[in-house]
Scaffold this active site. Structure first.
Site, PDB file in Angstrom:
ATOM      1  N   GLU A 123      39.006 -23.148  -9.093  1.00  0.00           N
ATOM      2  CA  GLU A 123      37.837 -22.471  -9.920  1.00  0.00           C
ATOM      3  C   GLU A 123      36.878 -22.232  -8.809  1.00  0.00           C
ATOM      4  O   GLU A 123      35.166 -23.134  -9.039  1.00  0.00           O
ATOM      5  CB  GLU A 123      37.449 -22.901 -11.170  1.00  0.00           C
ATOM      6  CG  GLU A 123      38.651 -22.755 -11.465  1.00  0.00           C
ATOM      7  CD  GLU A 123      38.559 -23.044 -14.232  1.00  0.00           C
ATOM      8  OE1 GLU A 123      37.005 -23.682 -13.795  1.00  0.00           O
ATOM      9  OE2 GLU A 123      39.402 -23.043 -14.523  1.00  0.00           O
ATOM     10  N   CYS A 143      34.143 -22.505 -22.736  1.00  0.00           N
ATOM     11  CA  CYS A 143      32.619 -22.974 -21.978  1.00  0.00           C
ATOM     12  C   CYS A 143      30.970 -21.141 -21.873  1.00  0.00           C
ATOM     13  O   CYS A 143      30.094 -21.394 -21.786  1.00  0.00           O
ATOM     14  CB  CYS A 143      32.646 -23.121 -20.815  1.00  0.00           C
ATOM     15  SG  CYS A 143      33.500 -22.155 -19.135  1.00  0.00           S
TER      16      CYS A 143
END
Lengths: 636, 636
Positions: free
Chosen positions: A319, A415
């Site tokens: 990521e 998140c």
């Protein structure tokens, strides 16, 4: 400074956050929502998707119920971000039902805290012998940071003493465990965040040791090579993320001290949280070396590693940031959290230097990549924000399974939704900035602000109109209003004399009332990426004011790659009521290419027919079912 | 039928195979070559890269030395493919040194065979209790198939009896272990190949049970769902490829019986080996259902899943086929082995139906994707054959780490180099085909053939010239020569009367000598992909005769994505001596785009300057150091 938002555009988002998103998230956190939790990518069996269990973890840790921990190791942070968002909502006005929930949560967190101040339900319930022993993956300080942020916001909203006492007890405990002194742990968390929380605690309370501890974590990072691996080697806990200790040091921004970094690297959210905390540190302490590093990374990111939507993180692998001008449109990560953090970083940079560049990026990331993270219904969320999607490829190409063509209702690693909620709920804190007698208008948004002496009332239909009317009521000595001239705007008029500096037009506002009209010429524009960006060669991205636009299949049919916008064709604007509060859509006479026959390869040139192209704002894509989407459009 | 190749182009390749590649591979197989073995992709630590150890494994299994097995579970097949290629070289002429090596290998293999006929050094040395118990990953029958192919070729080349006895003993052993009868294993290998070997054994020896066993494996495949998983669950061996039993059934072409398959799926090499064997079976037995399925898959692959280079396998994930029109240029697999197998499949289809389509694809895959698998020096090899490479992306983007910008000298999983060697060494078998009194010329290549009655002498500078002179000497009754009219050719002249059918021009050749001149107009051509292929939108691939061309950085500078070929610009041909035997390169007056400034995003259109573009044949790319490469070029 107190700001009130009156913008219909923003108010709709904020009411969605308050009335839909927070109640929905509350049900999720309590395992009461009837939802399917999506995996980030196929075959990622490590992500728990049965339920959230986040509040139940706290109840177990608090001894109120019995059971096992469930969820990600950082599941606590979902609760903290929810609490922080709720706090901002409470600042906007009374909400007894919400208040009751937040009080329950604050009490619950305090109960879950151990006597010595330690707070993390995963380790309290499941691995009490391994506290702070596996910082590469434990997220203990990451969660602590989110709690501190929530505590500060909640205290500011309600004056609740318990929350801030709990946070102080936690921060003190961390201070006792970490630092340069002998007997303390000489290291830091794998995922930056606690530094932001500690600095916010310092700003609220003024306790020097929180600043000192934040500074320790920030400046030591990258100076303890092997720290993460050494810890894991000495510890016998079953790994949370097996092998994470072997991830490249760049992943954790642990490859080099921040002050020596030349480029953004590694996990994008981590990098952006680090930048945010560093900029805060530099703004707070005046550390010039840190400031210079912040500026260096800012330039690297925004000049070479940022998508036109303000998103960052060019690869799903880790990521992560990748390298200069590597900006693939259909395989990237562009996590919502990273775009939210771009807004945080921008704001901290603005504290140091009143350059409109920072506010431009803040605006770009907020209105495009970040807002796209949430469906218009407030109940579905993107983690990954692509600039090009083909549902068939997402479905069948394992390399694109992380790129969803529609927003899932909740994610196993959740998140992003609460992160976006807290940003939207606190967006008023980003609109104005006061430095001395100067009031900076960083974002255009119908609103009013007051610092007790000077009031600014802003009327505008921004982001759909560039016409802005300001009424400044100054009860004090001579002041100035600094109007940001957006980078996207080439022509503008201001009804009063002004002085231009760093992208701001400074208008004098003597004691009394001053009325200023700012007209930013807002029209559809074509944007071109740097020639070094291979993925955007021959393509143009259309924008209107601060908004990036995209084509969707529902308006334009399949095979969006076969559509061309002629080089000189006029792009028209339309006001439509499709979205609540209306929306500006764009159209142009375009071209569709097709094959002359069914052959896979042919000598014949493709046929061309006329087709009207229709663009919608990027933030609104994916709200009308699964379909193709494309920001970068071929130009002929 | 006996064919002799006189083409300078092919002879150079064949002498490279004989004089460089086979000796080099011999040293590798003996662990005597000073090489670095490359990993297919980053972080793929499972692939053994210290050495080959392939011949040492045989020596250990044969009891000649002691030691542990080392290498991939299918390491034996490297030796078999080397032996097969060596056999074809021996057919071309005496070579005592090579002969000596092959005899050593044949004796060694026979020694390594167990008394009951079982042959596989991994299981003999390391896991003798687990023979045939983990067919999902064991590759035992895969290796056996390669040995049978080698044995047939070596017997045909040398008349060596031992090799064919060893192969028969192995085939008999497999026949005793597998089949529909009670007490036998009702299953098949995870990786198709034994079926090809068994059919070749049948063609050589005429032993019906080899045909029957091949038919069993082929027709049962897809009819035993869960077979692979069930086997693994009952077995306690340490997995070779952990979790492979959970791979989707498509990976093994085990999701559906072949006769019901609608599309190519899964691991591309496996799928192509299956197609090859199926087409052989249909041609051999006349099974119409199998023939229809072969035709269906042929059309699916060549009309919707094949690269313009004749490569297949659109994703690195599972090295697999994906779905219709999904043809990414920079992340695909396009394994050399799969292109080699396209040539095999084409040839088997031609046996059933004299349609020039099959020969067109055979030519396309051979001259482009397959030949690109080997460096001009014969000592460096591609596994993955991309249509677009940027060395920086290969280096820094984990999603592209399998796409190498230059050929490594040897690969941990070394299937491709010997596979290509055996194809090049046996290419004479693909040039002509005799059916009744018709001699088909499937490939143009300076050469001569004779079936004892009719001789064809072909003179041409193909693939660089379309002028072909044929002298046919017919000692028998009236015959015909069928000249393939390539799909790439739009204009041609033939010096004799002809009848056109299925893409072949049939020219009568009565008893005596007939001279025929065929002139295929060969000029640079632009090719366009179907409009459904998103990756090729707005792009053109330039070809010249059967050769696909590409741009390389060494000729055209960096950022090949910024180069445009104007729509009507003439493309010129040049004869150059850069490659041994000369090469035809192409040039055109093109355009280079650049940014008007250093901004990442700009309102300003890109600047355009003139730049000559230069193309080289795709097979020759990557021979002048690490640089960018691009087949699909922007067209303006």
């Amino acid at each position: 400074m107190k700001t009130e938002i009156t913008s219909a555009f923003i108010k709709r988002y904020r009411s969605v956050v308050r009335d839909v998103m927070l109640p929905f998230q509350w049900r999720v956190l309590n395992d009461e929502a009837d939802i399917t939790i999506a995996r980030e990518r196929k075959n990622d069996a490590g992500i728990p998707t049965e339920k959230s269990h986040a509040l139940e973890n706290f109840r177990i840790a608090a001894g109120r119920t019995e059971g096992e921990f469930y969820g990600m190791v950082f599941q606590d942070s979902d609760v903290y971000k929810w609490l922080e968002a709720a706090a901002y909502c409470l600042m906007q006005g009374d909400d007894p039902a919400l208040k009751k929930k937040t009080e329950y949560v604050v009490d619950l967190i305090a109960d879950a805290q151990e006597d010595d101040g330690y707070l993390d339900t995963f380790f309290t319930i499941k691995e009490p012998k391994h506290k702070y022993k596996r910082l590469v993956e434990s997220h203990e300080l990451y969660c602590a940071g989110h709690f501190m942020e929530a505590a500060v916001a909640y205290y500011e909203a309600t004056g609740n003493q318990k929350v801030i006492e709990t946070a102080k007890k936690l921060a003190d405990h961390i201070y006792d465990c970490f630092g340069p002194e002998e007997g303390k742990i000489h290291g830091y968390d794998g995922h930056e965040e606690v530094e932001i929380g500690l600095l916010r605690m310092y700003h609220l309370i003024g306790e020097e040791k929180y600043l000192k501890l934040a500074e320790y974590f920030l400046l030591e990072r990258g100076r303890h090579p092997g720290f993460f691996l050494d810890q894991v080697k000495k510890d016998d806990m079953t790994p949370v993320f097996p092998g994470m200790e072997y991830a490249p040091a760049t992943y954790f921004q642990d490859h080099v001290p921040f002050v020596e970094a030349e480029a953004a690297a590694g996990h994008a959210v981590r990098q952006m949280y680090l930048c945010t905390a560093m900029a805060d540190l530099a703004a707070t302490t005046g550390n010039e070396e840190v400031k210079a590093a912040c500026e260096r990374l800012w330039k690297d990111i925004t000049n070479r590693q940022m998508y036109i939507t303000g998103g960052v993180g060019a690869t799903v692998n880790g990521e992560s940031f990748t390298f200069d001008y590597d900006l693939p449109n259909d395989t990237m990560y562009c996590e919502t959290c990273a775009a939210v953090a771009m807004v945080f970083f921008s704001r901290q940079m603005l504290r140091m230097e009143d350059s409109a560049d920072y506010a431009d990026v803040m605006e770009r990331s907020f209105y495009n990549c970040a807002l796209a993270g949430m469906a218009l219904d407030g109940e579905h969320f993107f983690y990954v924000n692509p600039l090009e999607v083909d549902p068939e490829k997402s479905d069948k190409d394992p390399g694109k399974s992380h790129v969803k063509p529609v927003r899932p209702s909740w994610l196993g690693c959740a998140c992003c939704p609460p992160n976006l909620a807290r940003l939207i709920a606190s967006i008023d804190e980003y609109v104005y900035m006061v430095k001395g007698r100067d009031v900076y208008v960083n974002l255009y948004m119908a609103s009013s602000m007051s610092d007790g002496v000077i009031r600014v009332i802003q009327e505008t239909d921004y982001p759909y109109s560039g016409s802005i009317k300001l009424r400044v009521v100054n009860d004090g000595a001579d002041a100035r209003v600094a109007l940001r001239i957006p980078g996207w705007c080439e022509k503008y008029t201001i009804s009063a004399p002004y002085e231009l500096k760093n992208g701001y037009a400074f208008v004098k506002c003597p004691n009394g009332e001053t009325r200023i009209t700012l007209d930013l010429e807002m029209k559809p524009e074509r944007n071109y990426a740097n020639a070094k960006v291979s993925e955007d060669a021959g393509l143009t991205a259309v924008s209107y004011g601060p908004l990036v636009y995209c084509l969707e299949g529902v308006d334009n049919g399949k095979y969006l790659h076969d559509l061309l916008l002629p080089s000189e064709e006029e792009i028209k604007t339309h006001r439509e009521d499709d979205l609540p509060g209306g929306v500006v859509t764009l159209t142009a006479d375009g071209i569709r290419e097709d094959s002359p026959d069914g052959a896979l390869y042919s000598r014949k040139k493709k046929t061309r027919t006329l087709q009207e192209l229709k663009w919608v704002p990027y933030f609104s894509w994916g709200n009308r079912g699964e379909n193709e989407m494309r920001v970068w459009v071929r130009e002929s």
